[in-house]
Design a protein around this motif. Sequence first.
Motif, short mmCIF file in Angstrom:
data_model
loop_
_atom_site.label_atom_id
_atom_site.label_comp_id
_atom_site.label_asym_id
_atom_site.label_seq_id
_atom_site.Cartn_x
_atom_site.Cartn_y
_atom_site.Cartn_z
N SER A 162 -20.86 30.80 -19.36
CA SER A 162 -20.66 32.23 -19.54
C SER A 162 -21.14 32.97 -18.29
N GLY A 163 -20.88 34.27 -18.25
CA GLY A 163 -21.39 35.09 -17.16
C GLY A 163 -20.75 34.86 -15.82
N GLY A 164 -19.51 34.33 -15.77
CA GLY A 164 -18.81 34.17 -14.51
C GLY A 164 -19.24 32.98 -13.69
N LEU A 165 -19.97 32.03 -14.28
CA LEU A 165 -20.43 30.84 -13.55
C LEU A 165 -19.57 29.65 -13.94
N GLN A 166 -19.06 28.93 -12.94
CA GLN A 166 -18.33 27.70 -13.22
C GLN A 166 -18.61 26.68 -12.12
N VAL A 167 -18.40 25.42 -12.47
CA VAL A 167 -18.53 24.33 -11.52
C VAL A 167 -17.27 23.48 -11.59
N THR A 168 -16.75 23.10 -10.41
CA THR A 168 -15.56 22.27 -10.33
C THR A 168 -15.97 20.90 -9.82
N SER B 222 -17.23 15.01 -5.82
CA SER B 222 -17.67 16.22 -5.13
C SER B 222 -17.62 17.39 -6.10
N TYR B 223 -18.29 18.49 -5.76
CA TYR B 223 -18.39 19.59 -6.70
C TYR B 223 -18.64 20.90 -5.96
N HIS C 252 -22.31 18.37 -0.36
CA HIS C 252 -22.28 17.98 1.05
C HIS C 252 -21.18 16.94 1.28
N PRO C 253 -20.48 17.03 2.42
CA PRO C 253 -19.37 16.08 2.68
C PRO C 253 -19.80 14.62 2.70
N SER C 254 -21.07 14.36 3.02
CA SER C 254 -21.52 12.96 3.08
C SER C 254 -21.73 12.37 1.70
N GLY C 255 -21.66 13.20 0.66
CA GLY C 255 -21.81 12.69 -0.70
C GLY C 255 -22.63 13.64 -1.53
N GLY C 256 -22.32 13.74 -2.81
CA GLY C 256 -23.02 14.65 -3.69
C GLY C 256 -24.18 14.02 -4.42
N PHE D 140 -29.71 14.45 -6.27
CA PHE D 140 -28.55 15.01 -6.92
C PHE D 140 -28.99 16.31 -7.58
N PRO D 141 -28.35 17.42 -7.24
CA PRO D 141 -27.20 17.56 -6.34
C PRO D 141 -27.62 17.62 -4.87
N ILE D 142 -26.62 17.54 -3.98
CA ILE D 142 -26.81 17.71 -2.54
C ILE D 142 -25.78 18.74 -2.07
N PHE D 143 -26.27 19.82 -1.47
CA PHE D 143 -25.37 20.89 -1.06
C PHE D 143 -25.35 21.02 0.46
#
Length: 869
Positions: A25-31, A37-38, A51-55, A134-137
Amino acid sequence: MFSCALLLLLASTSSGDKDVILQASGGLQVTVTPEGSYTFQVDGNTWLTSHPSGGVSTTKGQLQLASGVSHVQGDDENLGAYEGVSLLWSTQSNPPVQLNTTFRAFKTQPIVLLDLIFPQEMGIEKSSGIGQAFPIFQRSNQNPPPSPTPALTCKNQSYCVVPQSYCGGNDRHQLPAPSSASLGDCMKLCDSNKDCNCFSFKQGSCRPYTMATEIVTSRNGYTAYVKPQPNSTSAPSVPLKALWHSGSFPDATVTSWNGKGVSISNSGLDGSPLVLFNEAGRTLTASPYGNYMATGHGQDKDKINMGVMGSVELIPAGYKATEIFIAGQGMRSSMMAWGNTLLKKGKKTRTAYPHPTDMSMNTLGYWTDNGAFYHYNPCMINQPQTCPQNLEGNKTYEDVMLAVKKDWLAKGLPVQYFMYDSWWYPKVGDPPNAPPVRSGEPMIKWEPVNAVFPDGLSDWLGLPVFLHARIYADNNTYRSMGYKMICDGFSCLPQDPDMFKYLMGKVKNGWNAFVYEQDWMNKLTGSNEAVLNSTTHGRQWLMAMGDAALSLNMTIQYCMEEMPHLLQSTEIQAVSQARASGDYFAGSDSWKIGRNAQLYWAIGIVPSKDTFQTNFTQPGCPHEPKCTEPNVDLVTLVSTLSLGPVGPGDRLTWENVSLIKKTCRSDGILMRPDRPMLPVDKTFTANFQQSDDNEIVLWETETQLLNEPGTPKWHYVLSVDPDIDLTLTTSDIEDAGHSFIVYDHFTKTFSPDLLEDALPFNVTTTYSSGLDDSLGLSYLLLAPLLPNSKFALLGEVSKFVSTSARRFVNVVDGDGKLSATVIGAPQESVTVSFVSAVKMAIVTTQCELSSMGKACAECSNNGCTCTQC
């Protein structure tokens, strides 16, 4: 929860090769992509990208997906229903190590949880920073890693497959290529084809890749390529800033997230919570969610890692490290929502004010910690060097404390307790049969030295005490008594609540001790490996301490604490406060605690500003020749507004009596607001376009004296040396729809202009002590002009918080008449001020409280009266 998640996994279904979008809710989503990757989106804009090297990563070896994306759903006991996905990862080692990552989005809350689950026990070689992440951004606008030279070729395949949803064209657009085409050949083909924007390459397979940035890099066995686009931007897609905390008494830092300003240490101890926000005040807050002493954040070049600290040597089977993400609006509201969520999980009730047992929140005290005059400066026998001519003479600490008490009470300063720092108990290296010396050594036992207090644990002072404790030495007394602890040759990490019950019980019974201050928390965490090399040792230390204090109706103050300690306090009811500043020294900026106050109050504890001096000079001060404090009003005011201890530490007879009296009633009850002062939200966004962190001090707090829903509050606003023009609105104080009289505490006048929704008020400096290095102040009371009576209650304007609920109750806005019950000490005399909207003038009445400490004040157009009631 873990067993439930496993059952859900067994019953889950695979999403195939499609991206999965999880909507909270509240406009938050994760793909989440099939490759693992996410990205996090707020209101449709990308804010965080893996991160491109892995999540996900582990020190046990490179991870590859062992299964596809599986859907999960369930109910969390604290957060409600969720839907999510789970991915299983495995290393190529023999035997392989498996990790499970789960994304859970909550249907009725703007919350996403990311779980890193360890299905099997994992022994690990220690590493720096975050070991199992995890996670890695990725940090945005950073240079991508160098492009690898791929050795793979398109064996068994004569084209690259690109799904339409990512790259246009037909549903399965084919790029004809020789069977031996290399990745480079495929890249050229994609570049030359207007319908191809992206693909990922692996022997025998080409899969979609959705990162919206130009990059070529190896990831989880695939090599991804995104075609350069003239108008493409790197994530996040909106300008963001970041707020995070680091170090001891964790310093708050604000800087650009999009640039190179974020510099979180790689220790795992800093950077949490991480609050991203845009210029409109939209926020995304991330932090660990449980297991706080073993999980954290760390920055490694362009990566922000979250997960299990690399210092942990053994992770038990079934262990789960969870990161929480909460979307919000407004810094204050967002921090409170985050803190309330952690408190609910930890089953802790927010620290109450007034507090039922912690006298330091409720009453005036006298302090002797670092920065106070008598911190290792008692002019004691055998230490003549600390006794300059005309000082107190050769006296023990016991003599000096009794002299201070006598002096304060004689001057009408109603001191209710004393605070003793580390000078009262023995430490390693202290001289025998003599007072302890100032050093960096741990303590041997938590009992008084006879040369300091000859009457020992008898109640010779006649007042309760707030007691400091260092870390425990390797040869401490309690180790020899058989209590469980982990020792390293320098210090010991207690693990036994019975040890704390024993030592706390002795001082409570003898001195009526009510607070155990655990100092040097960073030193123990940094020096004793046992604190951080286990998933349990650090937590057990703090839980044992908290359980013991709670059983004795004592509370705890954390000092020199770091973020893991503070987050762990959300599970410990006895922790009521923590130091929000470094040690006080005259003229320092230790008063600047607003951002930390916001953090501490969010997680349910009050911030402590530390001791302070109330006179401009203190002859004989041990810290410098004059010990000049040019801002005595400011340091006293901030202590009052913090809800933490108000504890001056002046030399005997050198206290500023009139200034101290501005903090309390004649019986020593502090007159305070309902909550700590907190930064106004606009202070975070006002300088949004500037990359540097010039903190704007515009802090606000409140009291609520009217009980009916929708009624206004009384607000207090402090501004210190603003370097920009500041305006205040009713939205800034979160009290729109009302009119306020603006009263200046220092000039003792009110503005003819009201503060209303459509009429902002300009905040200007009106006071300075005039001494060198003094700061310009503005301190305002915003008193609601009540609609029925046409009066505003200013209260006892000689006090810093003139309308405290510890002075006024039962306020009634009647028809043409405003009334209030005045409470205090028996026979106390109180002057009560009002503003008449009809006359636009201040009117007063004198109240003489009854033997029960009560009187009734009333104002109408016929005048103001006060009678005993």
